[in-house]
Design a protein around this motif. Structure first.
Motif, short mmCIF file in Angstrom:
data_model
loop_
_atom_site.label_atom_id
_atom_site.label_comp_id
_atom_site.label_asym_id
_atom_site.label_seq_id
_atom_site.Cartn_x
_atom_site.Cartn_y
_atom_site.Cartn_z
N ASP A 102 0.78 -1.24 0.00
CA ASP A 102 0.00 0.00 0.00
C ASP A 102 0.81 1.28 0.00
OD1 ASP A 102 -0.82 -0.22 3.58
OD2 ASP A 102 1.07 -0.12 2.50
N THR A 103 2.07 1.24 -0.34
CA THR A 103 2.87 2.46 -0.40
C THR A 103 3.15 2.79 -1.86
OG1 THR A 103 3.91 1.99 1.73
CG2 THR A 103 4.99 3.61 0.31
N TRP A 104 2.71 3.98 -2.26
CA TRP A 104 2.81 4.39 -3.65
C TRP A 104 3.61 5.67 -3.78
CZ3 TRP A 104 0.65 1.59 -7.65
CH2 TRP A 104 -0.29 0.62 -7.32
N GLY A 105 4.28 5.81 -4.93
CA GLY A 105 4.86 7.08 -5.29
C GLY A 105 3.83 7.94 -5.99
N ARG A 106 4.26 9.14 -6.39
CA ARG A 106 3.33 10.07 -7.03
C ARG A 106 3.25 9.88 -8.54
NH1 ARG A 106 3.75 15.94 -3.97
NH2 ARG A 106 3.14 15.18 -1.91
N GLY A 107 4.18 9.15 -9.09
CA GLY A 107 4.13 8.84 -10.51
C GLY A 107 5.03 9.71 -11.36
N THR A 108 5.36 9.17 -12.52
CA THR A 108 6.14 9.90 -13.52
C THR A 108 5.51 9.63 -14.89
OG1 THR A 108 8.36 10.31 -14.39
CG2 THR A 108 7.83 8.04 -13.83
N GLN A 109 5.38 10.68 -15.67
CA GLN A 109 4.71 10.57 -16.96
C GLN A 109 5.65 10.01 -18.02
OE1 GLN A 109 1.37 11.46 -17.96
NE2 GLN A 109 2.02 10.41 -19.84
N VAL A 110 5.16 9.03 -18.75
CA VAL A 110 5.87 8.50 -19.92
C VAL A 110 4.97 8.70 -21.13
CG1 VAL A 110 6.75 6.43 -21.05
CG2 VAL A 110 7.20 6.81 -18.61
N THR A 111 5.50 9.37 -22.13
CA THR A 111 4.74 9.61 -23.35
C THR A 111 5.54 9.08 -24.53
OG1 THR A 111 3.75 11.59 -22.41
CG2 THR A 111 3.61 11.32 -24.79
N VAL A 112 4.91 8.21 -25.31
CA VAL A 112 5.56 7.62 -26.48
C VAL A 112 4.84 8.11 -27.72
CG1 VAL A 112 6.30 5.49 -27.59
CG2 VAL A 112 6.09 5.58 -25.09
N SER A 113 5.57 8.81 -28.56
CA SER A 113 4.98 9.35 -29.78
C SER A 113 5.15 8.38 -30.94
CB SER A 113 5.62 10.69 -30.12
OG SER A 113 7.00 10.52 -30.39
N SER A 114 4.18 8.43 -31.83
CA SER A 114 4.23 7.50 -32.98
C SER A 114 4.97 8.10 -34.15
CB SER A 114 2.81 7.14 -33.40
OG SER A 114 2.08 8.32 -33.70
#
Length: 114
Positions: A102-114
């Protein structure tokens, strides 16, 4: 109390690679006694498992990333890594680190362009 901070996200072209890191702070004994993992959530979708790793280094991957992603951990540094290769646009999501149940980080965005 353990805290998790993700890093390494960004914008990459399809076919490219990224390496995510999750730095844990807090009790090293607590951290190293627990599974760590990566999950992701794309807009409008449920959060899904990407990969997990046990304290001894046994790993498990979601079907959509098998053969492309690897997970590793450095217990001395209290860090877990996610190496992402052959990225696809459908890998675009916010990637979250998790410790134990139950311990989570805040997240990091990954964006993959086509």
């Amino acid at each position: 109390q353990v805290q998790l901070v993700e890093s390494g996200g960004g914008l990459v072209q399809a076919g490219g690679s990224l390496r995510l890191s999750c730095q844990a702070s807090g009790s090293i004994s607590t951290i190293n006694a627990n599974n760590m993992g990566w999950y992701r959530q794309a807009p409008g979708k449920q959060r899904e498992l990407v990969a997990t790793i046990t304290p001894r280094g046994n790993s498990y991957f979601g079907d959509s990333v098998k053969g492309r992603f690897t997970i590793s951990r450095d217990n001395s540094k209290k860090t877990v890594y996610l190496q992402m290769n052959s990225l696809k646009p459908e890998d675009t999501a916010v990637y979250y680190c998790k410790l134990g149940s139950d311990t989570w980080g805040r997240g990091t965005q990954v964006t993959v362009s086509s």
